[in-house]
Design an enzyme around this catalytic site. Structure first.
Site: not given
Length: 434
Positions: A216, A220, A244-245, A288
């Site tokens: 922040h 972004s 969108k999220d 894994e």
């Protein structure tokens, strides 16, 4: 655009905001108070999805811990008890086990998106380094969690990985003994791993808060990799990106559910449904899938470094492999300074864009080779993949690309690029259509 300040309407909320401005903090972090570039794509969903995965892992892990017994004689049976006798225990366990894979899938996509769009460059260096810290904590947490079912692959995977510390000169064996609580994988190691596996997700949560805080401050990044020039380049995070999220969460959980309900064991190893037996070594020990590229780098070094004609070994193959494996992760901390190009996004770096996809193929190759036996052509392919991996970061980025690459012209602003992408280019510096 400046963030819209939260102004509570009711008297109670005004009183609360003056004493604990929690709603205002959330509003400024993920609401209309947080301006974001107007051209973010769905690739920017994966940071939020990573947070969702962390919450899922913590929530399911807390419940599973209520029924798990960290004792070498009872751990395997306690997992079977969870699967068979606890109400919806099978669902909790499958969500938690497959959730680890989903977490790594999301984070790996998030990392490669950052590599493609230059999100590690100034002024976001600390943001990037905190992300690498999160990756390291995730790997430690996942490794310790993999040991807890106490199946054959859990036991022997822990034996092999902890044995790597013995390759460190002078202090290696002491570190291994401290980690295991003894000289072999047993009860003390299982208790340590269970305790740390429960604790580390909350440490990750704390670093995630720092990661979001660091995000922040500069804001972004965006697909064009250019700085915001004015309010016309930004839109509020809510409702544009919360929508969108939201769509991203729906699609992600549909993908997640396919594994949980239809292929819950497809990402694990069948030997882990056999109780751990120190007297029976599996024919092929593998970690894994999300550790496989690093495991391939570890096994790619099959030669010692020695003084010619003296027989004196300066560094064993085992130690070289361990150093290469750790260096493959730690090198990411230095990436903001290794990449010397002033341009962030691959959209305007045609040469680097090619090598980015070569790196992607190389990582996929290392992942595949890491799951293969260390015989035949596989060690050679692992060595080739390892050499290119380090060549990409240590030679290509700092020395070769600055000499041979000529970046394309950048657009004047995000707004101009977005508008020209809709109506057609009107200037020679227009960005490609989104």
């Amino acid at each position: 655009m400046a963030g819209v300040q939260y102004r509570p309407q009711s008297g109670f909320m005004q009183w609360m905001e003056s004493r604990l401005p929690l709603v205002g903090f959330v509003y400024s972090a993920v609401g209309k108070g947080y301006p974001t570039p107007r051209n973010l794509t769905y690739l920017w969903n994966f940071g939020f999805l990573a947070g969702v995965c962390l919450v899922v892992q913590i929530a399911t892990g807390i419940v599973l811990a209520m029924h798990y017994v960290p004792d070498a004689t009872m751990a395997f049976q306690s997992v079977e008890h969870i699967m068979r006798n606890v109400n919806y225990g099978w669902l909790l366990r499958y969500v938690h086990a497959n959730g680890a894979s989903m977490f790594f899938i999301v984070v790996y996509i998030h990392i490669f998106r950052g590599l493609y769009y230059g999100s590690y460059k100034a002024p976001r260096e600390v943001l990037w380094m905190l992300g690498v810290v999160i990756l390291l904590l995730m790997m430690a947490t996942a490794f310790m969690g993999y040991v807890l079912p106490w199946g054959q692959m859990s036991f022997w995977g822990a034996t092999v990985i902890t044995g790597l510390f013995s390759a460190i000169p002078v202090v290696g064996e002491q570190i291994q003994t401290l980690l295991l609580g003894g000289f072999s994988v047993g009860d003390p190691a299982l208790n340590r791993f269970f305790s740390l596996h429960y604790l580390l997700p909350f440490v990750i949560l704390g670093v995630v808060i720092l990661h979001v805080w660091a995000l922040h401050i500069p804001g972004s990044n965006n697909p064009l990799g250019i700085d915001v020039k004015g309010p016309q380049d930004q839109i509020p995070f809510h409702p544009y990106y919360t929508v969108k999220d939201g769509l991203g969460i729906v699609v992600f959980f549909m993908f997640f559910a396919l594994f949980v309900f239809f292929a819950p064991n497809s990402l694990g190893h069948p030997d882990n449904y056999i109780p751990a037996d120190p007297l029976v070594t599996p024919p092929h020990i593998v970690p894994e899938w999300y550790f496989l590229p690093f495991y391939a780098i570890l096994r790619s070094i099959t030669f010692d470094i020695a003084i010619p004609f003296t027989g004196i070994t300066l560094m064993s193959a085992k130690l070289l492999g361990v150093l290469a494996m750790f260096a493959s992760i730690l090198i990411l901390f230095a990436l903001p300074w290794l990449d010397r190009s002033p341009v962030r996004s691959c959209k305007f770096r045609p040469v680097y864009r090619i090598f980015f996809w070569v790196l992607m193929v190389d990582c996929v190759l290392l992942t595949y080779v890491g799951g293969m036996p260390a015989e035949g052509i596989w060690p050679t392919l692992a060595l080739i993949g390892t050499i290119y991996y380090f060549f990409h970061f240590l030679v290509l980025l700092p020395f070769i690309l600055p000499r041979i690459e000529k970046p394309e012209p950048l657009p004047n602003s995000i707004f101009e690029a977005v508008m020209e992408g809709k109506s057609g280019p009107s200037t020679p510096q227009a960005a490609p259509a989104e």
